[in-house]
Design a protein around this motif. Sequence first.
Motif, PDB file in Angstrom:
ATOM      1  N   CYS A   5       0.856  -1.181   0.000  1.00  0.00           N
ATOM      2  CA  CYS A   5       0.000   0.000   0.000  1.00  0.00           C
ATOM      3  C   CYS A   5       0.893   1.231   0.000  1.00  0.00           C
ATOM      4  N   TRP A   6       0.502   2.212  -0.760  1.00  0.00           N
ATOM      5  CA  TRP A   6       1.267   3.440  -0.813  1.00  0.00           C
ATOM      6  C   TRP A   6       1.358   4.049   0.580  1.00  0.00           C
ATOM      7  N   TRP A   7       2.427   4.727   0.880  1.00  0.00           N
ATOM      8  CA  TRP A   7       2.738   5.121   2.257  1.00  0.00           C
ATOM      9  C   TRP A   7       1.622   5.883   2.941  1.00  0.00           C
ATOM     10  N   PHE A   8       0.932   6.804   2.294  1.00  0.00           N
ATOM     11  CA  PHE A   8      -0.087   7.559   3.018  1.00  0.00           C
ATOM     12  C   PHE A   8      -1.416   6.802   3.124  1.00  0.00           C
ATOM     13  N   LEU A   9      -1.515   5.645   2.486  1.00  0.00           N
ATOM     14  CA  LEU A   9      -2.672   4.771   2.667  1.00  0.00           C
ATOM     15  C   LEU A   9      -2.375   3.697   3.704  1.00  0.00           C
ATOM     16  N   ASN A  10      -1.231   3.781   4.304  1.00  0.00           N
ATOM     17  CA  ASN A  10      -0.727   2.714   5.141  1.00  0.00           C
ATOM     18  C   ASN A  10      -1.265   2.793   6.571  1.00  0.00           C
ATOM     19  N   ASN A  11      -2.600   2.745   6.702  1.00  0.00           N
ATOM     20  CA  ASN A  11      -3.200   2.648   8.032  1.00  0.00           C
ATOM     21  C   ASN A  11      -4.079   1.396   8.044  1.00  0.00           C
ATOM     22  N   PRO A  12      -4.315   0.813   9.201  1.00  0.00           N
ATOM     23  CA  PRO A  12      -4.929  -0.510   9.280  1.00  0.00           C
ATOM     24  C   PRO A  12      -6.243  -0.684   8.517  1.00  0.00           C
ATOM     25  N   SER A  13      -7.151   0.269   8.575  1.00  0.00           N
ATOM     26  CA  SER A  13      -8.440   0.073   7.897  1.00  0.00           C
ATOM     27  C   SER A  13      -8.280   0.030   6.381  1.00  0.00           C
ATOM     28  N   GLU A  41      13.294  -0.470  13.334  1.00  0.00           N
ATOM     29  CA  GLU A  41      12.134  -0.339  14.202  1.00  0.00           C
ATOM     30  C   GLU A  41      10.863  -0.025  13.408  1.00  0.00           C
ATOM     31  N   GLN A  42      10.984   0.717  12.306  1.00  0.00           N
ATOM     32  CA  GLN A  42       9.818   1.017  11.480  1.00  0.00           C
ATOM     33  C   GLN A  42       9.310  -0.238  10.768  1.00  0.00           C
ATOM     34  N   VAL A  43      10.204  -1.126  10.356  1.00  0.00           N
ATOM     35  CA  VAL A  43       9.802  -2.390   9.725  1.00  0.00           C
ATOM     36  C   VAL A  43       9.046  -3.237  10.737  1.00  0.00           C
ATOM     37  N   ILE A  44       9.574  -3.342  11.943  1.00  0.00           N
ATOM     38  CA  ILE A  44       8.918  -4.131  12.994  1.00  0.00           C
ATOM     39  C   ILE A  44       7.546  -3.554  13.301  1.00  0.00           C
ATOM     40  N   TYR A  45       7.448  -2.235  13.430  1.00  0.00           N
ATOM     41  CA  TYR A  45       6.173  -1.577  13.703  1.00  0.00           C
ATOM     42  C   TYR A  45       5.167  -1.877  12.594  1.00  0.00           C
ATOM     43  N   SER A  46       5.588  -1.738  11.345  1.00  0.00           N
ATOM     44  CA  SER A  46       4.685  -1.946  10.210  1.00  0.00           C
ATOM     45  C   SER A  46       4.151  -3.375  10.197  1.00  0.00           C
ATOM     46  N   GLY A  47       5.015  -4.350  10.363  1.00  0.00           N
ATOM     47  CA  GLY A  47       4.580  -5.748  10.371  1.00  0.00           C
ATOM     48  C   GLY A  47       3.645  -6.047  11.524  1.00  0.00           C
ATOM     49  N   ALA A  48       3.994  -5.567  12.702  1.00  0.00           N
ATOM     50  CA  ALA A  48       3.157  -5.815  13.881  1.00  0.00           C
ATOM     51  C   ALA A  48       1.814  -5.096  13.773  1.00  0.00           C
ATOM     52  N   THR A  49       1.821  -3.905  13.236  1.00  0.00           N
ATOM     53  CA  THR A  49       0.595  -3.114  13.119  1.00  0.00           C
ATOM     54  C   THR A  49      -0.385  -3.750  12.143  1.00  0.00           C
ATOM     55  N   HIS A  50       0.107  -4.240  11.026  1.00  0.00           N
ATOM     56  CA  HIS A  50      -0.781  -4.712   9.975  1.00  0.00           C
ATOM     57  C   HIS A  50      -1.087  -6.206  10.030  1.00  0.00           C
ATOM     58  N   ALA A  51      -0.406  -6.955  10.859  1.00  0.00           N
ATOM     59  CA  ALA A  51      -0.702  -8.388  10.965  1.00  0.00           C
ATOM     60  C   ALA A  51      -2.155  -8.625  11.340  1.00  0.00           C
ATOM     61  N   GLY A  52      -2.682  -7.835  12.245  1.00  0.00           N
ATOM     62  CA  GLY A  52      -4.081  -7.980  12.643  1.00  0.00           C
ATOM     63  C   GLY A  52      -5.050  -7.632  11.522  1.00  0.00           C
ATOM     64  N   SER A  53      -4.651  -6.735  10.632  1.00  0.00           N
ATOM     65  CA  SER A  53      -5.487  -6.372   9.488  1.00  0.00           C
ATOM     66  C   SER A  53      -5.481  -7.460   8.426  1.00  0.00           C
TER      67      SER A  53
END
Length: 95
Positions: A5-13, A41-53
Amino acid sequence: MPFGCWWFLNNPSVVEEITRERMEMLGPSFIPQHSDARILEQVIYSGATHAGSWRPCWATPYKLLAEDGRQPTREEIRKDVSMLFRTNFERFVGM
Protein backbone atom coordinates in the motif's frame (compact mmCIF):
# COMPACT_ATOMS: atom_id res chain seq x y z
CA MET A 1 2.54 -7.07 -9.62
CA PRO A 2 0.28 -5.50 -6.96
CA PHE A 3 2.69 -4.57 -4.19
CA GLY A 4 1.74 -3.26 -0.75
CA CYS A 5 0.00 0.00 0.00
CA TRP A 6 1.27 3.44 -0.81
CA TRP A 7 2.74 5.12 2.26
CA PHE A 8 -0.09 7.56 3.02
CA LEU A 9 -2.67 4.77 2.67
CA ASN A 10 -0.73 2.71 5.14
CA ASN A 11 -3.20 2.65 8.03
CA PRO A 12 -4.93 -0.51 9.28
CA SER A 13 -8.44 0.07 7.90
CA VAL A 14 -7.18 0.87 4.40
CA VAL A 15 -4.65 -1.97 4.42
CA GLU A 16 -7.41 -4.41 5.41
CA GLU A 17 -9.76 -3.18 2.67
CA ILE A 18 -7.12 -3.29 -0.07
CA THR A 19 -5.83 -6.69 1.05
CA ARG A 20 -9.36 -8.16 1.19
CA GLU A 21 -10.11 -6.90 -2.32
CA ARG A 22 -6.88 -8.35 -3.67
CA MET A 23 -7.46 -11.72 -2.02
CA GLU A 24 -10.96 -11.88 -3.50
CA MET A 25 -9.79 -10.95 -6.99
CA LEU A 26 -6.25 -12.34 -7.20
CA GLY A 27 -5.84 -15.04 -4.58
CA PRO A 28 -2.31 -15.19 -3.17
CA SER A 29 -0.66 -13.81 -6.34
CA PHE A 30 0.38 -10.40 -5.00
CA ILE A 31 2.80 -8.95 -2.46
CA PRO A 32 0.70 -7.90 0.53
CA GLN A 33 2.84 -5.23 2.15
CA HIS A 34 6.05 -3.36 1.80
CA SER A 35 7.71 -0.77 3.92
CA ASP A 36 9.51 2.41 3.05
CA ALA A 37 11.05 2.24 6.52
CA ARG A 38 14.40 3.82 7.02
CA ILE A 39 15.26 2.04 10.26
CA LEU A 40 14.59 -1.50 11.54
CA GLU A 41 12.13 -0.34 14.20
CA GLN A 42 9.82 1.02 11.48
CA VAL A 43 9.80 -2.39 9.72
CA ILE A 44 8.92 -4.13 12.99
CA TYR A 45 6.17 -1.58 13.70
CA SER A 46 4.68 -1.95 10.21
CA GLY A 47 4.58 -5.75 10.37
CA ALA A 48 3.16 -5.81 13.88
CA THR A 49 0.59 -3.11 13.12
CA HIS A 50 -0.78 -4.71 9.97
CA ALA A 51 -0.70 -8.39 10.96
CA GLY A 52 -4.08 -7.98 12.64
CA SER A 53 -5.49 -6.37 9.49
CA TRP A 54 -4.24 -9.17 7.26
CA ARG A 55 -5.42 -12.20 9.21
CA PRO A 56 -9.17 -11.91 8.51
CA CYS A 57 -8.47 -11.18 4.85
CA TRP A 58 -6.48 -14.37 4.48
CA ALA A 59 -8.67 -16.57 6.66
CA THR A 60 -11.90 -15.81 4.78
CA PRO A 61 -11.08 -17.67 1.51
CA TYR A 62 -10.17 -20.83 3.45
CA LYS A 63 -13.31 -20.52 5.55
CA LEU A 64 -15.43 -20.22 2.40
CA LEU A 65 -13.73 -23.26 0.88
CA ALA A 66 -14.45 -25.29 4.01
CA GLU A 67 -18.09 -24.16 4.03
CA ASP A 68 -18.36 -25.38 0.43
CA GLY A 69 -17.06 -28.80 1.46
CA ARG A 70 -13.41 -28.51 0.48
CA GLN A 71 -11.11 -28.26 3.46
CA PRO A 72 -7.75 -26.72 2.45
CA THR A 73 -4.71 -28.66 3.64
CA ARG A 74 -1.99 -27.22 5.85
CA GLU A 75 0.40 -27.61 2.92
CA GLU A 76 -1.85 -25.52 0.65
CA ILE A 77 -2.07 -22.79 3.29
CA ARG A 78 1.70 -22.86 3.86
CA LYS A 79 2.28 -22.59 0.11
CA ASP A 80 -0.05 -19.57 -0.13
CA VAL A 81 1.63 -17.84 2.83
CA SER A 82 5.03 -18.51 1.27
CA MET A 83 3.81 -17.01 -2.01
CA LEU A 84 2.55 -13.88 -0.27
CA PHE A 85 5.66 -13.28 1.81
CA ARG A 86 8.46 -14.68 -0.32
CA THR A 87 7.92 -16.46 -3.62
CA ASN A 88 5.90 -13.73 -5.38
CA PHE A 89 8.61 -11.16 -4.65
CA GLU A 90 11.43 -13.52 -5.67
CA ARG A 91 9.68 -14.22 -8.98
CA PHE A 92 8.97 -10.53 -9.52
CA VAL A 93 12.62 -9.52 -9.14
CA GLY A 94 13.92 -12.57 -11.00
CA MET A 95 15.55 -14.41 -8.09
